[in-house]
Write a protein that holds these residues in place. Structure first.
Motif, mmCIF file in Angstrom:
data_model
loop_
_atom_site.group_PDB
_atom_site.id
_atom_site.type_symbol
_atom_site.label_atom_id
_atom_site.label_comp_id
_atom_site.label_asym_id
_atom_site.label_seq_id
_atom_site.Cartn_x
_atom_site.Cartn_y
_atom_site.Cartn_z
ATOM 1 N N GLU A 1 4.663 -4.593 6.034
ATOM 2 C CA GLU A 1 4.628 -5.953 5.492
ATOM 3 C C GLU A 1 4.080 -6.951 6.515
ATOM 4 N N ARG A 2 4.294 -6.660 7.795
ATOM 5 C CA ARG A 2 3.713 -7.534 8.834
ATOM 6 C C ARG A 2 2.237 -7.235 9.065
ATOM 7 N N GLY A 3 1.763 -6.132 8.494
ATOM 8 C CA GLY A 3 0.378 -5.736 8.705
ATOM 9 C C GLY A 3 0.145 -5.092 10.050
ATOM 10 N N ASP A 4 1.221 -4.634 10.703
ATOM 11 C CA ASP A 4 1.094 -4.034 12.030
ATOM 12 C C ASP A 4 0.527 -2.619 11.983
ATOM 13 N N SER A 5 0.736 -1.925 10.879
ATOM 14 C CA SER A 5 0.221 -0.560 10.736
ATOM 15 C C SER A 5 -0.063 -0.288 9.273
ATOM 16 N N GLN A 6 -0.872 0.722 8.993
ATOM 17 C CA GLN A 6 -1.237 1.062 7.630
ATOM 18 C C GLN A 6 -0.380 2.220 7.123
ATOM 19 N N PRO A 7 0.080 2.145 5.863
ATOM 20 C CA PRO A 7 0.903 3.213 5.299
ATOM 21 C C PRO A 7 0.052 4.372 4.783
ATOM 22 N N THR A 8 -0.711 4.973 5.669
ATOM 23 C CA THR A 8 -1.709 5.964 5.265
ATOM 24 C C THR A 8 -1.134 7.060 4.381
ATOM 25 N N LYS A 9 -0.010 7.623 4.793
ATOM 26 C CA LYS A 9 0.565 8.753 4.047
ATOM 27 C C LYS A 9 1.364 8.309 2.825
ATOM 28 N N TYR A 10 1.609 7.022 2.722
ATOM 29 C CA TYR A 10 2.507 6.531 1.680
ATOM 30 C C TYR A 10 1.796 5.648 0.649
ATOM 31 N N ARG A 11 0.494 5.528 0.740
ATOM 32 C CA ARG A 11 -0.215 4.593 -0.129
ATOM 33 C C ARG A 11 0.002 4.889 -1.612
ATOM 34 N N SER A 12 -0.127 6.154 -1.977
ATOM 35 C CA SER A 12 0.026 6.524 -3.385
ATOM 36 C C SER A 12 1.428 6.224 -3.888
ATOM 37 N N ALA A 13 2.438 6.533 -3.082
ATOM 38 C CA ALA A 13 3.823 6.293 -3.489
ATOM 39 C C ALA A 13 4.125 4.802 -3.578
ATOM 40 N N ASP B 1 -4.760 -7.715 2.719
ATOM 41 C CA ASP B 1 -4.378 -7.998 1.336
ATOM 42 C C ASP B 1 -3.221 -7.122 0.876
ATOM 43 N N TRP B 2 -3.282 -5.818 1.213
ATOM 44 C CA TRP B 2 -2.234 -4.916 0.731
ATOM 45 C C TRP B 2 -0.870 -5.278 1.336
ATOM 46 N N ALA B 3 -0.840 -5.774 2.568
ATOM 47 C CA ALA B 3 0.431 -6.158 3.198
ATOM 48 C C ALA B 3 1.026 -7.366 2.489
ATOM 49 N N ARG B 4 0.175 -8.353 2.177
ATOM 50 C CA ARG B 4 0.665 -9.515 1.448
ATOM 51 C C ARG B 4 1.161 -9.109 0.071
#
Length: 303
Positions: free
Chosen positions: A85-97, A39-42
């Motif tokens: 955006e492709r959902g290939d990896s999670q933006p763990t360190k960047y979620r808040s930003a 969902d977050w990637a979409r």
């Protein structure tokens, strides 16, 4: 309806925390991947598209919100953004930003699943489990307790918008909408009838949002119109306002900025004192910004 924007709307029992969480954008290859990505990637794609940003624009906006000790080059971050955006990896360190870049909170943009037990909440508050509620409905036993349980059920479904899989929520939402609509044919008082119609309108808003998220804009528009009519029949201003807000969002994602303004004005006229009014003004400001009218943006933003 489901602040998507993470907005929630609770004034009349509607609570769609993270309602924009699964907003749908039909754009070439992005559409083909929509069912496979998180969902977050979409949402990253949808929020970026709604602002008419390229991926480079989004990365630059993100970099402005990174802490000083989090150094990364624009090119490296752009490569990561494309993977996200492709959902290939999670933006763990960047979620808040990332959440801050799109004007929302981390919890709304990246909700954690599986921490709530909706049926247990209904049982605790109303004293009835789902089976008990359905049994009462089938027995035409529509009393205050049954209506209270239905209100709690509708609120629970709206709260679960943020993290329940769309297909599951659509099935549950339609099932409960059918049960509530069926009550109109039973013997009820005028006050109960109004309450039933209002509940049906709230559930229709939810179903319409999920349909739109699922790439079914025609179904979503038909359901939105049904929600609007139900809100008008019940005299429920909040339902009417959110139905107009849904139309504004649909228009925004299509690039129909005049349509956004018209829908927002209609909603504000109907529900100027409801919580939805703030969201309608926000949608209107976005549309004026896309049309390049700075003065209109400033006037709308100060309301």
């Amino acid at each position: 309806m489901l602040g998507r924007r993470r907005t929630g709307f609770r004034s009349t029992g509607i609570t769609l925390s993270g309602r924009r969480l699964r907003r749908w954008t039909v754009r070439g290859r992005e559409s083909a991947m929509a069912d496979e990505r998180p969902d977050w990637a979409r949402r990253m794609v949808e929020e970026r598209a709604a602002r008419d940003w390229s991926q480079v624009d989004a990365v630059r906006a993100l970099m402005m919100r990174l802490p000083d000790d989090q150094e990364i080059s624009e090119q490296d971050l752009l490569r990561q953004w494309k993977r996200w955006e492709r959902g290939d990896s999670q933006p763990t360190k960047y979620r808040s930003a990332i959440a801050s870049t799109f004007g929302t909170t981390t919890g709304a943009f990246f909700p954690e699943r599986g921490r709530r037990d909706g049926r247990a909440e209904i049982l605790q508050v109303s004293g009835m489990d789902t089976v008990d509620i359905i049994a009462r409905l089938r027995a035409s036993d529509v009393d205050v307790a049954t209506l209270d349980a239905l209100r709690i059920t509708a609120d629970r479904l709206c709260c679960e918008y943020a993290y329940m899989p769309a297909d599951q929520l659509l099935v549950e939402g339609k099932a409960w909408l059918g049960r509530v609509v069926g009550l109109q044919h039973q013997r009820v008082s005028l006050a109960q009838h109004r309450e039933i119609v209002a509940l049906a309108g709230k559930l229709a808003l939810l179903v319409g949002c999920v349909e739109y998220d699922s790439g079914r804009p025609r179904d979503a528009e038909a359901t939105r119109q049904a929600a609007l009519m139900l809100g008008q029949e019940a005299g429920e201003l909040s339902v009417q306002g959110w139905a107009h807000e849904m139309r504004a969002w649909f228009s925004l994602t299509r690039g129909d900025y005049r349509g956004v303004i018209a829908a927002a004005e209609a909603g504000i006229a109907v529900a100027p004192n409801e919580s939805v009014a703030a969201q309608l003004y926000a949608q209107q400001a976005k549309a004026w910004a896309r049309l390049g009218s700075v003065v209109k943006v400033l006037v709308t933003a100060t309301r």
